[in-house]
Design a protein around this motif. Sequence first.
Motif, PDB file in Angstrom:
ATOM      1  N   THR A  23       0.962  -1.037   0.082  1.00  0.00           N
ATOM      2  CA  THR A  23       0.028   0.061  -0.100  1.00  0.00           C
ATOM      3  C   THR A  23       0.788   1.342   0.022  1.00  0.00           C
ATOM      4  O   THR A  23       1.941   1.223   0.831  1.00  0.00           O
ATOM      5  CB  THR A  23      -0.984  -0.084   1.158  1.00  0.00           C
ATOM      6  OG1 THR A  23      -0.058  -0.058   2.492  1.00  0.00           O
ATOM      7  CG2 THR A  23      -1.969  -1.026   1.056  1.00  0.00           C
ATOM      8  N   ASP A  73      -3.943  -1.739  -8.217  1.00  0.00           N
ATOM      9  CA  ASP A  73      -5.462  -1.272  -7.976  1.00  0.00           C
ATOM     10  C   ASP A  73      -5.257   0.207  -7.531  1.00  0.00           C
ATOM     11  O   ASP A  73      -5.063   0.676  -6.386  1.00  0.00           O
ATOM     12  CB  ASP A  73      -6.120  -2.312  -7.005  1.00  0.00           C
ATOM     13  CG  ASP A  73      -7.452  -1.990  -6.748  1.00  0.00           C
ATOM     14  OD1 ASP A  73      -8.212  -2.627  -6.234  1.00  0.00           O
ATOM     15  OD2 ASP A  73      -8.151  -0.787  -7.290  1.00  0.00           O
ATOM     16  N   THR A  76      -7.468   1.257  -4.611  1.00  0.00           N
ATOM     17  CA  THR A  76      -7.255   0.946  -3.123  1.00  0.00           C
ATOM     18  C   THR A  76      -5.669   1.523  -2.915  1.00  0.00           C
ATOM     19  O   THR A  76      -5.125   1.119  -1.920  1.00  0.00           O
ATOM     20  CB  THR A  76      -7.346  -0.390  -2.945  1.00  0.00           C
ATOM     21  OG1 THR A  76      -6.711  -1.122  -3.869  1.00  0.00           O
ATOM     22  CG2 THR A  76      -8.884  -0.837  -2.915  1.00  0.00           C
ATOM     23  N   THR A  78      -3.016   0.052  -4.194  1.00  0.00           N
ATOM     24  CA  THR A  78      -2.179  -1.127  -3.863  1.00  0.00           C
ATOM     25  C   THR A  78      -1.367  -1.751  -4.932  1.00  0.00           C
ATOM     26  O   THR A  78      -2.152  -1.694  -6.165  1.00  0.00           O
ATOM     27  CB  THR A  78      -3.145  -2.130  -3.218  1.00  0.00           C
ATOM     28  OG1 THR A  78      -3.982  -1.732  -2.135  1.00  0.00           O
ATOM     29  CG2 THR A  78      -2.377  -3.312  -2.879  1.00  0.00           C
TER      30      THR A  78
END
Length: 115
Positions: A23, A73, A76, A78
Amino acid sequence: QVQLMESGGGLVQPGGSLRLSCTAPSSILSGNSMGWYRQAPGKQRELVARVTSRHSNANYVDSVKGRFTISRDNATNTVYLQMDSLKPEDTGVYYCNHIYSPSIWGQGTQVTVSS
């Protein structure tokens, strides 16, 4: 404070698989190509896979081509690295970051491939 958080590493036998996750804050990820880097014991950190921001076009170093898959992604924040058919030479600490000579790094996640 910039925070990159990598996870998913571990000890795996040769031929096994792992999926790494990262992340990243929007300040790093948004609009930037992202990469996974590997630092093997006693060696410099190297970029092994990268993915573009808009179309998720991916590139790999020859040593991981056909075995690793990078994805992202953006919703998100990520970035993922699917690692299959792992080899002992894949052992190292894995980091994610943008690809433009980053100066701030997360703690990374240790991957050990050993029988």
